[in-house]
Write an enzyme that holds these catalytic residues in place. Structure first.
Site, PDB file in Angstrom:
ATOM      1  CG  ASP A  50      -4.840  18.038  22.884  1.00  0.00           C
ATOM      2  OD1 ASP A  50      -5.705  17.229  22.500  1.00  0.00           O
ATOM      3  OD2 ASP A  50      -4.973  18.770  23.880  1.00  0.00           O
TER       4      ASP A  50
ATOM      5  CG  ASP B 110       3.055  19.053  10.955  1.00  0.00           C
ATOM      6  OD1 ASP B 110       3.244  20.199  10.500  1.00  0.00           O
ATOM      7  OD2 ASP B 110       3.894  18.444  11.633  1.00  0.00           O
ATOM      8  CB  VAL B 111       1.065  23.755   8.164  1.00  0.00           C
ATOM      9  CG1 VAL B 111      -0.363  24.118   8.481  1.00  0.00           C
ATOM     10  CG2 VAL B 111       2.027  24.248   9.235  1.00  0.00           C
TER      11      VAL B 111
ATOM     12  CB  SER C 186       5.814  38.133  14.364  1.00  0.00           C
ATOM     13  OG  SER C 186       6.284  38.863  15.460  1.00  0.00           O
TER      14      SER C 186
ATOM     15  CE1 TYR D 294       6.806  33.316  15.458  1.00  0.00           C
ATOM     16  CE2 TYR D 294       7.579  35.476  16.134  1.00  0.00           C
ATOM     17  CZ  TYR D 294       6.542  34.605  15.877  1.00  0.00           C
ATOM     18  OH  TYR D 294       5.240  35.020  16.054  1.00  0.00           O
TER      19      TYR D 294
HETATM   20  N1  LIG Z   1       0.314  36.592  19.987  1.00  0.00           N
HETATM   21  C1  LIG Z   1       0.913  37.630  19.418  1.00  0.00           C
HETATM   22  O1  LIG Z   1       1.013  38.721  20.000  1.00  0.00           O
HETATM   23  C2  LIG Z   1       1.482  37.497  18.027  1.00  0.00           C
HETATM   24  C3  LIG Z   1       2.323  38.533  17.581  1.00  0.00           C
HETATM   25  C4  LIG Z   1       2.845  38.458  16.313  1.00  0.00           C
HETATM   26  C5  LIG Z   1       2.497  37.405  15.476  1.00  0.00           C
HETATM   27  N2  LIG Z   1       1.690  36.405  15.937  1.00  0.00           N
HETATM   28  C6  LIG Z   1       1.373  35.320  15.003  1.00  0.00           C
HETATM   29  O2  LIG Z   1       0.008  34.973  15.132  1.00  0.00           O
HETATM   30  C7  LIG Z   1      -0.148  33.583  14.806  1.00  0.00           C
HETATM   31  C8  LIG Z   1      -0.933  32.877  15.895  1.00  0.00           C
HETATM   32  O3  LIG Z   1      -0.169  32.896  17.092  1.00  0.00           O
HETATM   33  P1  LIG Z   1      -0.829  32.815  18.547  1.00  0.00           P
HETATM   34  O4  LIG Z   1      -0.235  33.907  19.322  1.00  0.00           O
HETATM   35  O5  LIG Z   1      -2.293  32.678  18.427  1.00  0.00           O
HETATM   36  O6  LIG Z   1      -0.169  31.457  19.076  1.00  0.00           O
HETATM   37  P2  LIG Z   1      -0.825  30.079  19.579  1.00  0.00           P
HETATM   38  O7  LIG Z   1       0.296  29.216  19.988  1.00  0.00           O
HETATM   39  O8  LIG Z   1      -1.899  30.361  20.561  1.00  0.00           O
HETATM   40  O9  LIG Z   1      -1.510  29.497  18.256  1.00  0.00           O
HETATM   41  C9  LIG Z   1      -0.760  28.897  17.229  1.00  0.00           C
HETATM   42  C10 LIG Z   1      -1.466  27.623  16.831  1.00  0.00           C
HETATM   43  O10 LIG Z   1      -0.730  27.016  15.752  1.00  0.00           O
HETATM   44  C11 LIG Z   1      -0.790  25.604  15.944  1.00  0.00           C
HETATM   45  N3  LIG Z   1       0.287  24.935  15.236  1.00  0.00           N
HETATM   46  C12 LIG Z   1       1.586  24.826  15.616  1.00  0.00           C
HETATM   47  N4  LIG Z   1       2.265  24.056  14.755  1.00  0.00           N
HETATM   48  C13 LIG Z   1       1.384  23.664  13.795  1.00  0.00           C
HETATM   49  C14 LIG Z   1       1.509  22.870  12.644  1.00  0.00           C
HETATM   50  N5  LIG Z   1       2.686  22.287  12.309  1.00  0.00           N
HETATM   51  N6  LIG Z   1       0.406  22.682  11.862  1.00  0.00           N
HETATM   52  C15 LIG Z   1      -0.777  23.281  12.192  1.00  0.00           C
HETATM   53  N7  LIG Z   1      -0.947  24.022  13.299  1.00  0.00           N
HETATM   54  C16 LIG Z   1       0.129  24.216  14.093  1.00  0.00           C
HETATM   55  C17 LIG Z   1      -0.696  25.425  17.449  1.00  0.00           C
HETATM   56  O11 LIG Z   1      -1.176  24.168  17.882  1.00  0.00           O
HETATM   57  C18 LIG Z   1      -1.514  26.610  17.979  1.00  0.00           C
HETATM   58  O12 LIG Z   1      -2.839  26.213  18.284  1.00  0.00           O
HETATM   59  C19 LIG Z   1       1.254  33.032  14.590  1.00  0.00           C
HETATM   60  O13 LIG Z   1       1.521  32.998  13.208  1.00  0.00           O
HETATM   61  C20 LIG Z   1       2.156  34.043  15.262  1.00  0.00           C
HETATM   62  O14 LIG Z   1       3.440  34.092  14.679  1.00  0.00           O
HETATM   63  C21 LIG Z   1       1.178  36.422  17.202  1.00  0.00           C
END
Ligand SMILES: NC(=O)c1ccc[n+]([C@@H]2O[C@H](COP(=O)([O-])OP(=O)(O)OC[C@H]3O[C@@H](n4cnc5c(N)ncnc54)[C@H](O)[C@@H]3O)[C@@H](O)[C@H]2O)c1
Length: 324
Positions: free
Chosen positions: A48, A72-73, A157, A171
């Site tokens: 999106d 896309d990363v 994480s 993960y």
């Molecule tokens: N939410 C938590 O409590 C938590 C805990 C530990 C680690 N994290 C880490 O924090 C980071 C953000 O997570 P979040 O919770 O905000 O999740 P989220 O899903 O809200 O955000 C992740 C974003 O990454 C984007 N994404 C996915 N694949 C992609 C790609 N191939 N290229 C570019 N963008 C891409 C998604 O569209 C999304 O907007 C992640 O690395 C996650 O592992 C989050």
């Protein structure tokens, strides 16, 4: 304006959640932001392009500077284009925040090859790919005589570092890999003026944590320790040219920030007479202080084993696997 005026920061996965909050915070501090996000579903499917554009609009409506990137990363050429977009839009690149991630949680015997590959590709290869092209750009600038502070902030994480969470083979492995890469890149990129650190958020309210036990769907009335914005000041600090840190992994939970130490060596045994026999090894290892993964999980969940002891935590793991 804030502390980051004139600095250009590329943030991956900045269309939602923690990355979006970082983009808004760093823009308010004066940074030019490349908001990268192709906007896939949690499992990596679909896309999106409006999510990155919406964050750019939000930043601009507050007087900040931002451009969208929907690459896309995991795509090598797209990772290169992200760096080029920063340079063409803002004349340079000072920092990369590798934040993108997806999740597909299943027990190991259920996980498909594609589900393993995709999760590892976004977190581990994606972090490498964007860092690789940013480093190549910084190498060129350094060779051209430009010396300034540069910064990479990776995102991991606790799953993969401190908490061995069941259903997260892909993960956890990817996150552990990014933590390892952080240290290697801190060593390698010092000579280009690049500091490389890592944040490890915990229990932040995003789509990734919906349904996680203890995660309330409704934010509290007062200060919210689960707000995605809790991570952003730590990232702004790590990106700030005055920050001395490199090679660090900082755990962030609400307003608590903890430094992490990596795997550490425990008890040791030696065989002075030459090679070991298996019975000798078995006898000696039996006397060592070994770590129990179930106890580690119990600790990660907030304490020692409950009244039900080890059986209770084993049952909990099995129930989680059955639900996944
Ligand atoms: N939410 C938590 O409590 C938590 C805990 C530990 C680690 N994290 C880490 O924090 C980071 C953000 O997570 P979040 O919770 O905000 O999740 P989220 O899903 O809200 O955000 C992740 C974003 O990454 C984007 N994404 C996915 N694949 C992609 C790609 N191939 N290229 C570019 N963008 C891409 C998604 O569209 C999304 O907007 C992640 O690395 C996650 O592992 C989050």
């Amino acid at each position: 304006m804030g502390q980051l005026t004139g600095r250009t920061v590329l943030i991956t996965g900045a269309g939602r959640g923690i990355g979006r909050a970082e983009a808004l915070f760093l823009a308010a501090e004066g940074a030019n932001i490349v908001v990268n996000d192709p906007g896939p579903q949690i499992d990596g499917s679909g896309g999106d392009i409006s999510v990155a554009a919406a964050v750019v609009d939000e930043i601009r409506s507050r007087g900040g500077k931002a451009v969208a990137d929907t690459g896309d990363v995991t795509d090598w050429a797209a990772a290169r284009e992200m760096v080029e977009r920063a340079v063409s839009a803002f004349g340079g690149l000072h920092a990369v925040v590798n934040n993108a991630a997806i999740e597909v949680n299943k027990g190991v015997e259920q996980l498909s090859e594609a589900e393993f590959d995709q999760v590892v590709a976004v977190k581990l290869k994606g972090t490498f790919a964007v860092t690789r092209w940013a480093a190549a750009y910084w190498r060129e600038r350094t060779d051209a005589g430009e010396h300034e502070d540069r910064s990479i902030v990776n995102t991991v994480s606790g799953s993969g570092l401190l908490n061995p969470l069941p259903t997260q083979t892909n993960y956890a492995a990817a996150n552990a890999g990014v933590a390892a890469m952080t240290t290697v890149h801190a060593l390698e990129l010092k000579r280009l003026g690049v500091r490389v650190n890592c944040v490890s958020p915990s229990m932040v309210r995003t789509r990734l944590t919906e349904g996680v036990p203890g995660m309330d769907a409704t934010p509290p009335a007062g200060p919210d320790p689960r707000d995605p914005a809790t991570v952003a000041p730590i990232v702004a600090y790590l990106v700030d040219p005055a920050c001395p840190l490199t090679g660090q992994v900082l755990s962030v939970r609400g307003t608590s920030v903890a430094v992490n130490h990596g795997w550490s060596r425990g008890d040791r045994i030696e065989q002075p007479a030459g090679s070991w026999t298996v019975p000798e090894l078995a006898a000696q290892i039996a006397g060592l202080d070994l770590e129990d993964p179930f106890e580690r999980l119990a600790e990660a969940l907030g304490g020692a084993l409950g009244a039900g002891g080890r059986a209770e935590i084993e049952a909990m793991v099995n129930a989680q696997l059955d639900r996944a």
